[in-house]
Enzyme design. Structure first.
Site, short mmCIF file in Angstrom:
data_model
loop_
_atom_site.label_atom_id
_atom_site.label_comp_id
_atom_site.label_asym_id
_atom_site.label_seq_id
_atom_site.Cartn_x
_atom_site.Cartn_y
_atom_site.Cartn_z
N CYS A 79 1.01 -1.50 -0.01
CA CYS A 79 -0.03 -0.13 0.65
C CYS A 79 0.79 1.46 0.34
O CYS A 79 0.38 2.20 -0.65
CB CYS A 79 -0.85 0.15 1.17
SG CYS A 79 -0.31 -0.31 2.54
N HIS A 139 -0.69 6.08 2.22
CA HIS A 139 -0.20 5.53 3.15
C HIS A 139 -1.28 5.12 4.70
O HIS A 139 -2.17 4.74 4.67
CB HIS A 139 1.15 5.11 3.59
CG HIS A 139 1.35 3.93 4.81
ND1 HIS A 139 0.86 2.55 4.28
CD2 HIS A 139 2.33 3.27 5.51
CE1 HIS A 139 1.10 1.93 5.49
NE2 HIS A 139 1.54 2.74 6.23
#
Length: 507
Positions: A79, A139
C-alpha cells in the site's frame, strides 16, 4: 397594454439570456473529480472477474457509467509505495520509495526526485479546485495541508471484537517473531451494524459535502479501509455467501518449485495464513467468504456515494475514478497476502466515468495505476504535468488506439521488477534471476518458462521495458515486515546493518 407587452418581452429576453449564460457557464466550467480508493481490493468484483458469483451491483452500476480496465496493475504490491507512486506520478524506482514512508516524509529536501513534486490533489488546487479528502488515500491519510478540507482517518482497521482469532503462524519461536511483522489478519462477522464501520462515517462525510454549494470545482478523495484485514463486516454481508456455495481460487501445492531464491524470500510470510493450513483446518472457504462479504459491504457504501452524486447538482459534471492499491491473494501461490510480483498481487480494479467517456466499455489492455494522475488532468482539461512518468489513458478509452503497445511495470524493492504485456508476464530480480509466464496457456502462472528457448525473443523484448533508473532506497522508506527487505535496503544503500524495529505493514 403596449407597456405591458414590451415589459413582458424584455423580461423574457433577460430570462432567456440569463439561462443561456448559466448553461454556457455550466458547459465551460471545469468538471469535478470524485477520487475513490479501495484498500486491498482484487479483481473479484462482478464487472471484471465475478468470482464465486460475488454480489457487487454498485460496481456494476459504476462500470455501466464509464470504462472498466480489467487488466490494470499497481506500481508496487504494497500500500505505502503504491499510493506514493500514484500520488506523485513517479515510479518507485525513480523516487526510491520502495517501502512504507510516513505521509509527511514522501516529499522532503533529501529526496531529489520528490523534494519539489506536486501531489495529485495539489495540482488540482493549483488549477483552481477546492480539494477535500477523507479516509486512507496516501499510506495513512495524507500529508499535512494537501487538502483544503480534510476529514482525517480513523486509526487502524477496526472496529475489533473483544475476542479475536488473529492469525499467528509463528508458533512459539520468539526468534522468528523478531524477524517478521505481525498483521491484523482475522475474519468473522462484526460489528452488528454498518453504521459502526469507519467507512460508513467516511461516506456520510462525502454525502454531506455533495449537498453543499461550491464556488469552485471540487476534487474529493474518499479512501475506503475495507477490504483490508481484519475481514470484519456485519453478519448480513456474510449471509450473502453460504459456505457450501463458496469457490476457492486455483492452487497447486508444488507451484513454487521453479521460483528463484529471491522470489521465495519475498514470499516468506509466516505471519500470514498458508494455503496448506487453510485447507487442513477447513478455514479456506471461511476466509474467502469473509473477503467476499467485505467486497459486498464496500459495494453498498459505494452505492450510497453514487446515490448522493446522482441526486446532487454535480451529477452531470463530475469525473469518477475508482482504484485499488494492489491485488490480494486468497490462497494463490501458497498464502493469503499481497506482497508479490505475480499476477494476483499486482492486478487491481480501475474504473473511470466522465461526461466525455464511453459508457459500459471494457478494456483488456494492460495499464498502470500510475496513469491515473495524467488521465484525470486530461479529462479535466488541465495542462499536463511534466513530471508524470506515465501516459494518459484518455486516448485508449475514447478510441482504443495503441492497445497492443500498452504495458505495466510493478516494482518490489530496488531492482526487483515485473513487466506485464498482453498475454505475458516477465519478472527479473536483483540478482538477474528470472520468471516468465505465458498467460495464453498458463493463466495461473504455475510454470516458469524463463529458460524455455521458445520465449527468448519475447523475454528480450520485455526486458527492454525495465526501468532504466533504479535509485537506492529513500532513507525514510522501509519495510521491516520481513527480513529480506531489511537486509536488501541495508545492502543496496551501503548501510551498516541495524537492529530490526518490527512494525506491521498494515496500519
Amino acid at each position: 397594454m403596449k407597456k405591458i407587452w414590451f415589459l413582458w418581452i424584455a423580461v423574457t429576453l433577460l430570462t432567456s439570456s440569463c439561462k443561456s449564460k448559466n448553461n454556457e457557464e455550466l458547459k465551460s466550467s471545469k468538471p469535478n473529480v470524485l477520487f475513490i480508493a479501495v484498500d486491498d481490493l482484487n479483481n473479484w468484483i462482478s464487472p471484471i472477474q465475478n468470482f464465486s458469483n460475488v454480489k457487487t451491483p454498485n460496481f456494476d452500476r459504476l462500470a455501466k457509467m464509464g470504462v472498466t480496465f480489467t487488466n490494470a496493475h499497481v506500481q508496487a504490491p504494497l500500500c505505502g509505495p503504491s499510493r506514493a507512486s500514484l500520488m506523485t506520478g513517479l515510479r518507485p524506482s525513480t523516487s526510491g520509495i520502495y517501502g512504507m514512508t510516513p505521509d509527511n516524509q514522501i516529499r522532503r529536501p533529501e529526496n531529489q526526485a520528490t523534494k519539489d513534486i506536486t501531489f495529485l490533489p495539489e495540482y488540482f488546487e493549483q488549477n483552481g479546485y477546492h480539494t477535500m479528502g477523507i479516509g486512507k488515500l496516501f499510506h495513512i491519510h495524507a500529508p499535512d495541508s494537501v487538502f483544503n478540507e480534510s476529514g482525517g482517518r480513523v486509526k487502524g482497521f477496526g472496529p475489533y471484537p473483544k475476542k479475536r482469532f488473529v492469525w499467528d503462524g509463528f508458533g512459539t519461536s520468539k526468534s522468528k517473531k523478531e524477524k517478521y511483522g505481525r498483521t491484523t489478519t482475522d475474519w468473522g462477522a462484526f460489528p452488528k451494524n454498518d453504521t459502526l464501520m469507519p467507512d460508513h462515517q467516511s461516506v456520510n462525510w462525502v454525502v454531506e459535502r455533495l449537498q453543499r454549494k461550491y464556488e469552485k470545482p471540487f476534487f474529493m478523495g474518499l479512501g475506503f479501509l475495507r477490504v483490508h484485514v481484519p475481514l470484519y463486516v456485519p453478519q448480513k454481508w456474510f449471509d450473502l455467501y453460504p459456505l457450501e456455495d463458496i469457490q476457492t481460487p486455483p492452487y497447486k501445492s508444488d507451484d513454487l518449485n521453479d521460483i528463484p531464491n529471491i522470489g521465495l524470500q519475498i514470499n516468506d510470510l509466516p505471519m500470514m495464513p498458508s494455503t496448506e493450513w487453510a485447507k487442513e483446518s477447513g478455514e479456506w472457504k471461511k476466509i474467502v467468504q469473509a473477503y467476499l462479504a467485505c467486497i459486498s459491504y464496500v459495494d453498498y457504501e459505494l452505492g450510497r456515494v453514487l446515490d448522493a452524486l446522482e441526486s446532487s447538482k454535480y451529477a452531470d459534471n463530475t469525473i469518477i475514478v475508482l482504484w485499488s492499491d494492489h491485488g490480494y491473494r486468497l490462497g494463490e501461490k501458497g498464502t493469503f497476502a499481497k506482497h508479490a510480483l505475480w499476477e494476483t498481487a499486482t492486478k487491481a480494479p480501475l474504473l473511470f466515468a466522465a461526461p466525455n467517456l464511453p459508457k459500459g466499455k471494457k478494456i483488456e489492455a494492460p495499464v498502470e495505476m500510475l496513469s491515473i494522475y495524467p488521465t484525470l488532468l486530461e479529462l479535466s482539461g488541465l495542462p499536463a504535468y511534466s513530471r508524470n512518468e506515465a501516459q494518459s489513458l484518455v486516448p485508449l478509452m475514447q478510441t482504443g488506439t495503441s492497445a497492443d503497445e500498452t504495458y505495466a511495470i510493478t516494482t518490489f524493492g530496488m531492482n526487483n521488477h515485473t513487466v506485464k504485456v498482453a498475454g505475458y508476464r516477465y519478472i527479473r530480480y536483483e540478482d538477474g534471476t528470472e520468471e516468465f509466464y505465458d498467460h495464453n496457456t498458463d493463466p495461473n502462472e504455475w510454470t516458469n518458462e524463463a529458460k524455455n528457448p521458445k520465449y527468448t525473443a519475447q523475454i528480450e523484448k520485455m526486458k527492454g521495458l525495465l526501468p532504466k533508473v533504479n535509485v537506492i532506497w529513500d532513507e525514510k522508506s522501509s519495510y521491516t515486515f520481513q527480513p529480506y527487505f531489511v537486509e536488501h535496503k541495508a545492502r543496496v544503500n551501503g548501510e551498516e546493518k541495524k537492529p530490526v524495529e518490527v512494525i506491521g505493514a498494515d496500519r
